[in-house]
Design an enzyme around this catalytic site. Structure first.
Site, mmCIF file in Angstrom:
data_model
loop_
_atom_site.group_PDB
_atom_site.id
_atom_site.type_symbol
_atom_site.label_atom_id
_atom_site.label_comp_id
_atom_site.label_asym_id
_atom_site.label_seq_id
_atom_site.Cartn_x
_atom_site.Cartn_y
_atom_site.Cartn_z
ATOM 1 N N GLU A 181 55.226 15.213 38.968
ATOM 2 C CA GLU A 181 55.334 15.425 37.521
ATOM 3 C C GLU A 181 56.334 16.550 37.318
ATOM 4 O O GLU A 181 56.024 17.717 37.544
ATOM 5 C CB GLU A 181 53.966 15.777 36.929
ATOM 6 N N CYS A 200 56.593 21.532 29.739
ATOM 7 C CA CYS A 200 57.494 20.578 30.402
ATOM 8 C C CYS A 200 57.879 19.419 29.501
ATOM 9 O O CYS A 200 58.910 18.784 29.717
ATOM 10 C CB CYS A 200 56.864 20.061 31.692
#
Length: 480
Positions: free
Chosen positions: A215, A249
């Site tokens: 991720e 993010c």
């Protein structure tokens, strides 16, 4: 092998031995593990926030609750509710050649899962994968970021009270420990962090043929369609951009706006930032940048863009207190206009309260701009027109997407979350997480009679009669 690496390997070996001895956990045992994890989150909620805030310098309390505690406890409830159906074997059809017989797919735990989490949402990104790993019947080792040492130590203590080390273990330590951790022969490794470090992690895992879920991040775009109302869109966008001071993010990393509306939209964003945070320095609602080094990097990104001809926009009152804000390790919300594509603000993930605004002539131009860049972790589209929404979604590819909002697809327990290409590989959360940390084992049970066995050597008349039927031929089964 260094002592730290030996200790890590000993912990992993202990988990493997315990798994071999105990066997696969039952539904009741898995639910008990989830309940124990939920109790940790409930009992230690304030301590977790205090530790995270101390590591940051200051983390706004509502952000810890909304982005970490609430979605984690929702994920646990969701898994607890649906776990029985997730675990149930799935029947599979059996071909006529292999009748009579039965076939099914069963979900089996992978074994021991490694979880490496970053500093920006240290609780959510450590415990979130752990929820999925425990639901799938695995054991787990966690390595939180060295940038949040108080949180890591607290997580280790709290989870040690709820789980034996051969079920769940937390490893704290520096980058060298993390490097040794990612080299362990886990049955699966999940890493959340930067693309640069993710590349190194994937190399380390490849040496042991360890499957990985990455991720990562990158530059997540927001596309403001021509029909989008500017004031509402600007406020919604800035809420997501400034959450956790932009250290997310999936935060919007640049925004594409019709070129004739850029100035009005930028003004609306500045106004929204001022309304959300009337002052910046020592504002309890506004989180600090994680470290002075990161703050210096963000300031350098802005100065480089300014030197290359970009216009820097800030609220007047925010700009006046920029010095005081920096002394409290905060950065004032900053917009960049007319930013060249060559500078870091347009090439690299910003990870802070800096937002470039880019004008476009037509919606196809905006889509081409997005598609000319690496596939992002998230994409945001602002439009009230269903056809425009479908047009944007069908012509772009991203890890996830939110329409008329930001960040919120990540909080949906029933949606998979993950990146694509440079923004990551693999998804988790909810059922997707259960599947990620499970092995689909195919099982076939042969009946008392087997056509396949009947056609075993020595091949005679029966085989020659059956083979052409299987091939759909009528020439007696002779090879051409």
């Amino acid at each position: 092998m260094p002592d730290a690496a030996l200790d890590l390997r000993a912990t992993l070996d202990a988990q493997r031995a315990a798994a071999a001895k105990a066997g696969e956990p039952s539904l009741a045992e898995r639910r008990a593990h989830l309940s124990a994890l939920d109790a940790v989150l409930s009992d230690a909620a304030d301590r977790f926030h205090a530790a995270i805030s101390a590591d940051f310098g200051h983390r706004a309390y509502p952000e810890t609750v909304l982005a970490e505690l609430v979605p984690l406890r929702a994920a646990i409830r969701f898994a607890h509710t649906h776990l029985r159906s997730w675990m149930r074997p799935r029947r599979a059809p059996v071909g006529v050649t292999f009748q009579p017989g039965r076939a099914w797919v069963e979900k089996r735990p992978l074994g021991c899962v490694g979880i490496v989490s970053p500093w920006n949402y240290p609780l959510f990104l450590s415990v979130g994968p752990l929820v999925d790993a425990l639901a799938a019947g695995n054991r787990a080792m966690l390595k939180p970021s060295e940038a949040t040492p108080r949180f890591a130590a607290l997580l280790r203590r709290e989870l040690a009270r709820a789980f034996p080390a051969d079920r769940v273990a937390v490893v704290d330590g520096d980058a060298a420990v993390a490097q040794s951790f990612t080299a362990l022969p886990f049955d699966h490794l999940l890493f959340t962090g930067s693309t640069r470090v993710g590349t190194a992690v994937m190399h380390a895992a490849a040496d042991g043929l360890v499957p990985v879920t990455l991720e990562l991040g990158g530059k997540s775009p927001a596309i403001v369609a021509p029909d989008a109302p500017l004031d509402r869109t600007a406020r919604t966008l800035m809420v997501g951009k400034l959450f956790n001071a932009g250290q997310t993010c999936i935060a919007p990393d640049y925004v594409l706006v019709p070129e004739d509306r850029v100035e009005a939209f930028a003004a609306a964003c500045v106004e929204s930032a001022a309304a959300l945070y009337p002052h910046i320095a020592n504002n309890d609602d506004y989180s600090t940048i994680i470290s002075t080094r990161h703050l210096d990097r963000l300031q350098a990104v802005v100065e480089e863009a300014k030197g290359a001809g970009a216009r820097v926009l800030r609220d007047v009152s925010h700009a006046a207190e920029a010095g005081d804000a920096e002394r409290s390790k905060r950065m004032v919300p900053t917009l960049l206009l007319d930013t060249p594509d060559s500078v870091a603000a347009m090439r690299e993930e910003i990870f802070g309260p800096v937002l470039p605004i880019v004008g476009y002539r037509s919606l196809p131009d905006a889509i081409r701009y997005v598609n000319a860049r690496p596939r992002p972790l998230a994409l945001y589209a602002f439009t009230d027109d269903a056809a425009t929404e479908r047009h944007i979604l069908s012509r772009t590819l991203s890890g996830g997407a939110t329409i008329n909002g930001t960040l919120l697809h990540c909080a949906q327990t029933a949606l998979p979350f993950g990146g694509i290409g440079p923004s990551g590989t693999g998804t988790y959360h909810g059922k997707a997480g259960f599947d990620r940390f499970s092995h689909d084992r195919g099982v076939y049970r042969q009946g008392r009679f087997s056509g396949f066995t009947v056609m075993a050597p020595p091949h005679g008349t029966l085989t020659r009669l059956i083979l052409p039927l299987m091939l759909g031929r009528s020439d007696g089964g002779k090879p051409h």
